[in-house]
Motif scaffolding. Structure first.
Motif, PDB file in Angstrom:
ATOM      1  N   LYS A 203       0.828  -1.215   0.000  1.00 32.99           N
ATOM      2  CA  LYS A 203       0.000   0.000   0.000  1.00 32.99           C
ATOM      3  C   LYS A 203       0.861   1.262   0.000  1.00 32.99           C
ATOM      4  CE  LYS A 203      -3.178  -2.267   2.965  1.00 32.99           C
ATOM      5  NZ  LYS A 203      -2.415  -2.506   4.170  1.00 32.99           N
ATOM      6  N   LYS A 207       2.213   4.670   3.044  1.00 32.82           N
ATOM      7  CA  LYS A 207       3.624   4.883   3.400  1.00 32.82           C
ATOM      8  C   LYS A 207       4.287   6.092   2.772  1.00 32.82           C
ATOM      9  CE  LYS A 207       3.686   0.174   4.524  1.00 32.82           C
ATOM     10  NZ  LYS A 207       3.469  -1.084   3.875  1.00 32.82           N
ATOM     11  N   GLY A 225       9.301  -4.496  -1.768  1.00 33.15           N
ATOM     12  CA  GLY A 225       7.901  -4.903  -1.922  1.00 33.15           C
ATOM     13  C   GLY A 225       7.291  -4.325  -3.187  1.00 33.15           C
ATOM     14  N   LEU A 297       7.881 -10.377  -7.720  1.00 31.87           N
ATOM     15  CA  LEU A 297       7.256 -10.767  -6.454  1.00 31.87           C
ATOM     16  C   LEU A 297       8.238 -10.764  -5.283  1.00 31.87           C
ATOM     17  CD1 LEU A 297       4.820 -13.654  -7.546  1.00 31.87           C
ATOM     18  CD2 LEU A 297       4.365 -11.217  -7.321  1.00 31.87           C
ATOM     19  N   PRO A 322       6.755  -5.974   4.307  1.00 32.40           N
ATOM     20  CA  PRO A 322       7.567  -7.029   3.694  1.00 32.40           C
ATOM     21  C   PRO A 322       8.171  -6.624   2.349  1.00 32.40           C
ATOM     22  CG  PRO A 322       5.239  -7.534   3.463  1.00 32.40           C
ATOM     23  CD  PRO A 322       5.317  -6.297   4.301  1.00 32.40           C
ATOM     24  N   VAL A 325       6.310 -11.028  -1.705  1.00 33.52           N
ATOM     25  CA  VAL A 325       5.132 -11.813  -1.314  1.00 33.52           C
ATOM     26  C   VAL A 325       5.626 -12.953  -0.403  1.00 33.52           C
ATOM     27  CG1 VAL A 325       3.099 -13.057  -2.140  1.00 33.52           C
ATOM     28  CG2 VAL A 325       4.030 -11.180  -3.471  1.00 33.52           C
ATOM     29  N   PHE A 326       5.947 -12.574   0.846  1.00 33.90           N
ATOM     30  CA  PHE A 326       6.641 -13.503   1.754  1.00 33.90           C
ATOM     31  C   PHE A 326       5.746 -14.650   2.221  1.00 33.90           C
ATOM     32  CE2 PHE A 326       5.069 -12.734   6.106  1.00 33.90           C
ATOM     33  CZ  PHE A 326       4.137 -11.755   5.801  1.00 33.90           C
TER      34      PHE A 326
HETATM   35  P1  AMP Z   1       1.147  -3.734   3.324  1.00 34.84           P
HETATM   36  O1  AMP Z   1      -0.142  -4.063   4.002  1.00 34.84           O
HETATM   37  O2  AMP Z   1       1.105  -2.497   2.509  1.00 34.84           O
HETATM   38  O3  AMP Z   1       2.314  -3.744   4.305  1.00 34.84           O
HETATM   39  O4  AMP Z   1       1.426  -4.915   2.262  1.00 34.84           O
HETATM   40  C1  AMP Z   1       1.691  -6.236   2.650  1.00 34.84           C
HETATM   41  C2  AMP Z   1       1.469  -7.158   1.487  1.00 34.84           C
HETATM   42  O5  AMP Z   1       2.269  -6.738   0.407  1.00 34.84           O
HETATM   43  C3  AMP Z   1       1.833  -8.605   1.756  1.00 34.84           C
HETATM   44  O6  AMP Z   1       0.668  -9.369   1.786  1.00 34.84           O
HETATM   45  C4  AMP Z   1       2.730  -8.983   0.577  1.00 34.84           C
HETATM   46  O7  AMP Z   1       2.415 -10.228   0.014  1.00 34.84           O
HETATM   47  C5  AMP Z   1       2.444  -7.879  -0.423  1.00 34.84           C
HETATM   48  N1  AMP Z   1       3.557  -7.666  -1.359  1.00 34.84           N
HETATM   49  C6  AMP Z   1       4.833  -7.398  -1.062  1.00 34.84           C
HETATM   50  N2  AMP Z   1       5.568  -7.339  -2.191  1.00 34.84           N
HETATM   51  C7  AMP Z   1       4.744  -7.557  -3.230  1.00 34.84           C
HETATM   52  C8  AMP Z   1       4.909  -7.607  -4.643  1.00 34.84           C
HETATM   53  N3  AMP Z   1       6.111  -7.413  -5.197  1.00 34.84           N
HETATM   54  N4  AMP Z   1       3.826  -7.845  -5.401  1.00 34.84           N
HETATM   55  C9  AMP Z   1       2.619  -8.053  -4.827  1.00 34.84           C
HETATM   56  N5  AMP Z   1       2.388  -8.017  -3.508  1.00 34.84           N
HETATM   57  C10 AMP Z   1       3.433  -7.769  -2.707  1.00 34.84           C
END
Ligand code: AMP
Length: 398
Positions: A203, A207, A225, A297, A322, A325-326
């Motif tokens: 999101k 941030k 991310g 990802l 993260p 997509v951990f």
């Molecule tokens: P947030 O709530 O903004 O901290 O986002 C967390 C989510 O971002 C997690 O569920 C991750 O799987 C997702 N995420 C992180 N990197 C990626 C990416 N490169 N593409 C898609 N989703 C992502």
């Protein structure tokens, strides 16, 4: 750093002996499809405050929200099944009231004996809670003589049980809230150098304000991310089918232009996959080589090495969100490497936000992190330099 320094009274600074104490906790716990509680971390976090109160003969009335019942009584979101867990953890009688205001709650609160606990039903069964309705707040306040806030995860919201209630009762903080505020202001008011912030997740809107506020005060700001995709796209890279937030491209471009000292660090390489699934075909590519129709990802090996080295040599690290997509093991390497680097840094580390905490757990390094914040949104708003309404209303320490 543009953060707010709070110096608030705690339960230590007020006479609680034999008093009826209304405590706002954050028991928004994870549950399985049958409603069974699957993780008690949030409950455990409040035990020091509750034990302190019970030891002094206080009668403890607990209030919390759980999920989003949208102002309606929906028993799917009942707090009742936390009662046996609390009784076991506190080794004290815990009663449950199927309402959080009204005659039954008032009667049960009045009949509570010293050393006993009353858990109220979900506050969000009333729409008045989220509206900070003054009458609703007054009804809650009838249930105690002192108000204690111990819900750091919720204090960024001006709700009746966090803000309104403080107009009626002496209001102080609990130990969990105190710990979060003291640790964050201690580490961030004059951070040790070099100070590195690591921002990930998906999101961008949550941030971007934080990045703006942190940039002048940190030495490096590492981006990962899905958020990194938006930054790379703003620099002109073709991100294929990656998750990008086009509505933020202009804002990100502006931010990159303002960053004359080049503090913002972006991935050099990425792990790209042919679909968004755990068993997708994937490989490591440089950022200028994302194949058409593929998506980034995780961050790549070179980026992991660069980011880890910057984190390990820092004296202060702030991490939120993260790096990929951990949740899928094939794309968890970047996030887990950052968790390990945070644990190994010579300096202090603050980690906040639900997903980063899950990643810390996944990497098994929680015990090596200086401060793991219990708040997600509230940590971000605090880092953004915003005032937290649920903290503002508490009495100032002398
Ligand atoms: P947030 O709530 O903004 O901290 O986002 C967390 C989510 O971002 C997690 O569920 C991750 O799987 C997702 N995420 C992180 N990197 C990626 C990416 N490169 N593409 C898609 N989703 C992502």
């Amino acid at each position: 750093m543009g953060i707010v320094f709070y110096n608030k009274k705690t339960v230590r600074d007020i006479d609680v002996v034999n008093k009826r104490v209304l405590v706002r906790v954050d028991y928004n716990v994870p549950r399985d499809e049958n409603g069974n509680v699957t993780d008690l971390t949030r409950v455990n976090g409040t035990l020091p405050t509750l034990q302190y109160l019970l030891k002094r003969g206080a009668k403890v009335v607990l209030m919390s929200h759980l999920g989003r019942p949208k102002g309606e009584r929906n028993l799917k979101y009942s707090l009742e099944n936390l009662t046996p867990h609390l009784a076991r953890l506190l080794d004290a009688p815990v009663h449950f009231c199927p309402d959080c205001i009204g005659p039954e709650a008032e009667k049960m609160a009045a009949e509570l004996k010293s050393g006993e606990v009353l858990l109220l039903e979900n506050l969000r069964f009333y729409k008045e809670e989220e509206k900070n309705d003054p009458e609703f707040a007054a009804k809650l306040a009838k249930l105690g003589e002192i108000f204690v806030s111990d819900a750091f995860g919720a204090v960024h919201r001006a709700h009746a049980s966090l803000v309104g209630v403080a107009a009626h009762l002496p209001a102080v903080s609990g130990f969990l809230l105190e710990k979060d505020l003291v640790m964050m202001s201690k580490l961030l008011a004059q951070p040790q150098r070099p100070c590195v912030a690591v921002m990930g997740g998906a999101k961008v809107d949550d941030k971007i304000g934080v990045i703006k506020n942190l940039l002048p005060s940190v030495d490096r700001l590492l981006i990962g991310g899905a958020m990194a995709n938006t930054f790379l796209n703003a620099l002109g890279y073709d991100m294929g089918a990656s998750k990008v937030s086009p509505e933020f491209i202009d804002l990100v471009k502006e931010l990159l232009e303002q960053d004359v000292e080049k503090k913002i660090v972006l991935p050099q390489d990425l792990v790209v996959a042919d679909s968004f699934s755990a068993d997708a075909e994937h490989c490591n590519v440089s950022v200028d080589n994302v194949p058409e129709g593929w998506m980034a990802l995780d961050m790549g090996e070179k980026t992991i090495a660069t980011y880890s080295a910057l984190i390990k040599s820092a004296k202060c690290v702030i991490w939120n969100g993260p790096m990929g997509v951990f949740e899928m093991p094939a794309f968890a390497k970047g996030t887990e490497a950052i968790a390990v680097a945070c644990a190994k840094t010579q300096g202090s580390t603050i980690v906040g936000g639900g997903d980063s905490l899950a990643a810390i757990d996944q990497a098994g390094v929680g015990y090596m992190i200086t401060h793991i914040s219990t708040g997600g949104g509230s940590t971000l708003e605090y880092l953004e330099g915003r005032h937290l309404p649920g903290v503002e209303v508490l009495q100032d320490a002398e």
